[in-house]
Design a protein around this motif. Structure first.
Motif, PDB file in Angstrom:
ATOM      1  N   PRO A 240      -5.339  -5.525  -3.133  1.00  0.00           N
ATOM      2  CA  PRO A 240      -6.419  -4.809  -3.360  1.00  0.00           C
ATOM      3  C   PRO A 240      -6.984  -5.007  -5.415  1.00  0.00           C
ATOM      4  N   VAL A 241      -5.996  -5.266  -5.766  1.00  0.00           N
ATOM      5  CA  VAL A 241      -6.926  -5.420  -7.305  1.00  0.00           C
ATOM      6  C   VAL A 241      -7.191  -6.349  -7.827  1.00  0.00           C
TER       7      VAL A 241
ATOM      8  N   LEU B 207       4.730   6.100  -4.230  1.00  0.00           N
ATOM      9  CA  LEU B 207       3.751   5.915  -3.112  1.00  0.00           C
ATOM     10  C   LEU B 207       2.352   6.916  -3.368  1.00  0.00           C
ATOM     11  N   VAL B 208       2.344   6.681  -4.838  1.00  0.00           N
ATOM     12  CA  VAL B 208       0.456   7.134  -5.152  1.00  0.00           C
ATOM     13  C   VAL B 208      -0.174   5.746  -5.177  1.00  0.00           C
ATOM     14  N   PHE B 209       0.660   4.741  -5.730  1.00  0.00           N
ATOM     15  CA  PHE B 209      -0.245   3.260  -5.679  1.00  0.00           C
ATOM     16  C   PHE B 209      -0.204   2.705  -4.601  1.00  0.00           C
TER      17      PHE B 209
ATOM     18  N   CYS C 298      -0.880   4.489  -1.849  1.00  0.00           N
ATOM     19  CA  CYS C 298      -1.967   5.014  -1.084  1.00  0.00           C
ATOM     20  C   CYS C 298      -3.419   4.073  -1.757  1.00  0.00           C
ATOM     21  N   ILE C 299      -3.284   4.584  -2.864  1.00  0.00           N
ATOM     22  CA  ILE C 299      -4.100   3.539  -3.850  1.00  0.00           C
ATOM     23  C   ILE C 299      -4.759   1.950  -2.981  1.00  0.00           C
TER      24      ILE C 299
ATOM     25  N   TYR D 267      -5.733   2.684   0.657  1.00  0.00           N
ATOM     26  CA  TYR D 267      -7.228   2.651   0.839  1.00  0.00           C
ATOM     27  C   TYR D 267      -8.296   1.328   0.345  1.00  0.00           C
ATOM     28  N   SER D 268      -7.945   0.982  -0.721  1.00  0.00           N
ATOM     29  CA  SER D 268      -8.863  -0.072  -1.372  1.00  0.00           C
ATOM     30  C   SER D 268      -8.530  -1.704  -0.703  1.00  0.00           C
TER      31      SER D 268
ATOM     32  N   ASN E 135     -11.161   0.132   1.301  1.00  0.00           N
ATOM     33  CA  ASN E 135     -12.438   1.412   1.534  1.00  0.00           C
ATOM     34  C   ASN E 135     -12.322   2.227   3.117  1.00  0.00           C
ATOM     35  N   ASN E 136     -11.198   2.556   4.002  1.00  0.00           N
ATOM     36  CA  ASN E 136     -10.705   2.736   5.036  1.00  0.00           C
ATOM     37  C   ASN E 136      -9.699   3.457   4.744  1.00  0.00           C
ATOM     38  N   VAL E 137      -9.840   5.228   5.028  1.00  0.00           N
ATOM     39  CA  VAL E 137      -8.394   5.923   4.964  1.00  0.00           C
ATOM     40  C   VAL E 137      -7.385   5.420   6.653  1.00  0.00           C
TER      41      VAL E 137
ATOM     42  N   ILE F  45      -4.099   3.986   5.245  1.00  0.00           N
ATOM     43  CA  ILE F  45      -3.339   5.071   4.742  1.00  0.00           C
ATOM     44  C   ILE F  45      -2.460   5.183   6.355  1.00  0.00           C
TER      45      ILE F  45
END
Lengths: 149, 497
Positions: free
Chosen positions: B51-52, B397-399, B401-402, B405-406, B409-411, B414
C-alpha cells in the motif's frame, strides 16, 4: 492398534469437505455450461469436486499412514490475537487510529504470557506515535486519526 | 546477446537515477532487516509495504520490493551463522556449516564468505537474467493459451512437490487457492460467484490481506505456541576477512552455486530455498572430503549462499517474460506490477523497457549496497536479534493492520486478514502449507482464462493440451515430478510397515 492412524488428517479432510460443500452451495445455481462455452459455474464446480476428491484421499490415507496424535489448541494466543485484530477493525473508523492502535497492541500483547504491564504500555505508545507519524503524517495514508466530535 | 548488454546499460541509467538508488537502498535495508529477524519473511513484508508503494513511480516501487527479496537472502545468512536459526527458509542449509564455523571462532570469515558469494552470484545472475530474458521472450512466440495453461499447471505441481508435508494436502491447498481466486464477479458473464452476499467480496478477495493472514498472522500464532530458543553467539565476531586458502576454496563453490541457483530460479516452483538445498548437495557430493561437511567447511557456506541469491534474482525472469510467478514472493511482485498498471508478461519488455531493464540493472547496485549494509554494520543486526519476540510480534501486527486497511481504505480487508490468519494457522497445524495456496490464488484467474481460450481455439477439444508438443512436454514433466516424489515415499512406508 487404533483404526485411524492420523486423526489430524481426518479433521483436515472434514474441514476441506465442509469448505467444498459450502462453496458448492454458493455456485450450484450458476450456469455450468459446456467445455466450449464455459459458464461462470464451470471452474468452481470442478474445483469443489477436486477439493472433495483430495479430502476423500486424505481420509483414506489416514487409515494407512501413521500421523501425529490429535493436536491441542493454544487458547490464549488464538483468543488475544483474534480480539486484538478485531478491535482494530471495529475501532479504526469509529474512533480513529489513536484509539484503535493502543487497543490492538495491548490486546495482542496479552497473547504472550511473559509480557509486563510497563513494557506493553510503552510499546503501545511507541507504536501509536510511530504509525501516526510515519503512515498518516509522512506517507499520507488516509487513515482517520481521531474521529470523535 | 549484444542486445542484452546494450539494454542492460540503458537499464543502468534508469537504476542510477537518484530516486531509484534511494528506493533500492531502502529495499536492501528492509530486506536485510527482515532477513535477519526470523518469523517475518519477504511475502508478508511485501504485502505490508504494497500500500505504501501506491504513491511511488512503478520503477521505484518494483526496485524497492525486489531489493527486499534478495536483501532477505543476505540477512537470512547472518542469523543462520550466528544463531543457528534460519532467518529465511532459504538459509536453512547455511546453518549446517556456517554456524559450525562460528562455533570454531570463525564467525567473521563465515559472514564475509556468505556476503561475498552472494555478491558474486548477484552480479553474474544479472548478466544471466539479461541473456535468459531475451531468449525466453523470443520463445513466447510459440506460446498459445494451451502452453500457458500447461506451464501454470507445471508450476503449481512444482510448488506442491516443494511444500513440506504430504503431496495430497498440498494438492488440496492448490485447489483451495484456485477456488478462492474465483470469488467475486466473473469477468466474462458479470455474475457474482461465492460472495455469500457480501458486497465487499464482489471485487474478489484481495491478495494483500490474504497473504498477510497466511504468512504473517498465522506465523505469529505458530511462533507464540512454540517459541524458539535464540542464543546469540557470545564473544566477538573477530576479523571479517577469510584466509587466502579459504578464499581460493570458495571461488569454484560460489561459481557452481551461482549456476545451479540461476537455473533453479528460472523453473516454475523454484526459488532460493530449492537453489540453496541443491547447491549444498552438489558441493557435498563433488567434494574431496564430504565427511567434513557439517563441521564448518567454507564450501558449505559459499555454494548455498551464492545459489539462494542467484535464484532470488532469476526467479523474476519467468514473471517478466511469461507473466507467470514461480513462487509466493514473486506472486506478490506480480501483484505489485498489476497495481501499477503493468501487466506481467512478454509485453513488459517492449511496452515498459525502462521498468524491465531498470529493475534488472538495479540488482547490480542493490547487491553492492547489500555487502556494505551487511558486513561493516554487522553489529547493528546482531543487536536486533536480542529484541525479544514479545515486543516484535505486536509491531508486525500493527504493520499488517495498517497495510490491510490501506489497500482499499476498507476495514473489511482487516477481517479477511483475520479470517485467513486463523485458517492458515489451523491448516499449518494440520501440515498443509500455505505456500501452494497463495501461488494458486494468484495463478487462478490466469488459469481459468487460458483454459477458456484454449477451449475456444480448439473448439472444445481437451486433447489440445497433449497434441501440442510444448504443452505436452510440460504436462509430462509435471506428472514426472509427482512420480519422483511419491515413489520413494511409498517404498519407504512399505519398508517401515
Amino acid at each position: 492398534m487404533r483404526l485411524v492412524k492420523s486423526p489430524n488428517d481426518i479433521l483436515l479432510a472434514a474441514t476441506l469437505l465442509a469448505m467444498a460443500g459450502l462453496l458448492y452451495w454458493q455456485v450450484s445455481k450458476l450456469r455450468v455450461g459446456t467445455i466450449l462455452r464455459m459458464g461462470p459455474g464451470y471452474m468452481p464446480t470442478i474445483l469443489c469436486g477436486l477439493i472433495a476428491l483430495a479430502a476423500v484421499g486424505i481420509i483414506v490415507r489416514s487409515f494407512f499412514f501413521q500421523g501425529d496424535k490429535l493436536h491441542s489448541w493454544p487458547i490464549r494466543p488464538l483468543t488475544f490475537i483474534f480480539l486484538g485484530l478485531l478491535s482494530f477493525g471495529l475501532l479504526v473508523e469509529t474512533f480513529g487510529l489513536l484509539v484503535a492502535m493502543p487497543a490492538l497492541v495491548v490486546l495482542v500483547s496479552l497473547a504472550d504470557r511473559d509480557s509486563s504491564k510497563g513494557e506493553v504500555a510503552a510499546l503501545a505508545v511507541a507504536m501509536t506515535l510511530f504509525s501516526a507519524g510515519v503512515f498518516v503524517w509522512a506517507l499520507r495514508l488516509p487513515i482517520p486519526l481521531w474521529t470523535a466530535g | 546477446m549484444l542486445d542484452a548488454f546494450s539494454n542492460l546499460f540503458a537499464g543502468l541509467s534508469v537504476a542510477l537515477q537518484f530516486q531509484n538508488i534511494l528506493y533500492c537502498f531502502s529495499g536492501a535495508l528492509i530486506g536485510t532487516l527482515i532477513g535477519v529477524l526470523p518469523g517475518l519473511g519477504p511475502v508478508a513484508t511485501i504485502a505490508i509495504l504494497l500500500p505504501v508503494t501506491f504513491y511511488l513511480p512503478p520503477v521505484a516501487a518494483l526496485v524497492m520490493l525486489a531489493g527486499i527479496y534478495y536483501g532477505a537472502q543476505y540477512g537470512g545468512s547472518t542469523t543462520a551463522i550466528l544463531v543457528n536459526l534460519p532467518g529465511e527458509s532459504s538459509s536453512v542449509v547455511t546453518c549446517l556449516d556456517g554456524y559450525k564455523m562460528a562455533r570454531n571462532g570463525r564467525a567473521g570469515p563465515a559472514l564475509s564468505i556468505a556476503a561475498l558469494s552472494s555478491l558474486f552470484a548477484g552480479v553474474i545472475a544479472v548478466v544471466l537474467m539479461a541473456v535468459f530474458a531475451t531468449g525466453l521472450s523470443e520463445l513466447t512466440m510459440f506460446f498459445g493459451p494451451a502452453e500457458y495453461f500447461s506451464l501454470m499447471v507445471f508450476g503449481l505441481i512444482a510448488a506442491v512437490i516443494l511444500a513440506q508435508g504430504s503431496v495430497l494436502s498440498a494438492l488440496a491447498m492448490v485447489f483451495v487457492g484456485l477456488l478462492l481466486s474465483l470469488v467475486g464477479t466473473d469477468v466474462s458473464s458479470g455474475v457474482q460467484r461465492m460472495t455469500f452476499g457480501f458486497f465487499d467480496l464482489s471485487d474478489g478477495i484481495d491478495f494483500v490481506p490474504l497473504a498477510m493472514g497466511l504468512f504473517a498472522v498465522a506465523e505469529i500464532l505458530k511462533n507464540l505456541e512454540d517459541p524458539e530458543e535464540r542464543v546469540v553467539l557470545k564473544g566477538k565476531i573477530g576479523r571479517l576477512l577469510p584466509s587466502r586458502e579459504e578464499f581460493k576454496r570458495c571461488i569454484p563453490s560460489a561459481l557452481r552455486g551461482t549456476f545451479i541457483g540461476s537455473f533453479l530460479g528460472l523453473l516454475p516452483g523454484g526459488g532460493p530455498t530449492l537453489g540453496s538445498f541443491a547447491a549444498y548437495t552438489v558441493e557435498k557430493r563433488i567434494s574431496k572430503y564430504p565427511q567434513r561437511f557439517g563441521t564448518g567447511v567454507v564450501e558449505g557456506v559459499a555454494g548455498p549462499e551464492a545459489a539462494n541469491n542467484a535464484s532470488a534474482q532469476t526467479a523474476f525472469v519467468p514473471l517478466l517474460t511469461l507473466g507467470i510467478p514461480s513462487n509466493p514472493t514473486i506472486a506478490m511482485m506480480a501483484g505489485a506490477m498489476l497495481i501499477h498498471g503493468i501487466q506481467p508478461g512478454p509485453e513488459v519488455m517492449t511496452k515498459n523497457p525502462d521498468v524491465f531493464w531498470g529493475l534488472i540493472a538495479s540488482m547490480l547496485i542493490g547487491n553492492l549496497m547489500l555487502v556494505i549494509i551487511n558486513l561493516p554494520l554487522i553489529g547493528v543486526w546482531v543487536s536486533l536479534l536480542k529484541i525479544p519476540y514479545r515486543l516484535f510480534y505486536p509491531a508486525i501486527l500493527v504493520f499488517c493492520c495498517i497495510g490491510a486497511y490501506s489497500v482499499n481504505n476498507n476495514v473489511f480487508d482487516i477481517y479477511v486478514m483475520i479470517f485467513f490468519g486463523i485458517v492458515g494457522y489451523v491448516f499449518m497445524k494440520w501440515k498443509a502449507e500455505p505456500a501452494p495456496l497463495i501461488l494458486a490464488f494468484v495463478l487462478g484467474p490466469l488459469i481459468e482464462e487460458h483454459f477458456r481460450r484454449a477451449m475456444l481455439l480448439s473448439l472444445g477439444d481437451p486433447t489440445t493440451f497433449v497434441s501440442r508438443p510444448i504443452s505436452l512436454a510440460l504436462l509430462v514433466a509435471a506428472i514426472g515430478l509427482i512420480l519422483i516424489t511419491i515413489a520413494p515415499r511409498l517404498r519407504r512406508q512399505r519398508q517401515d510397515a
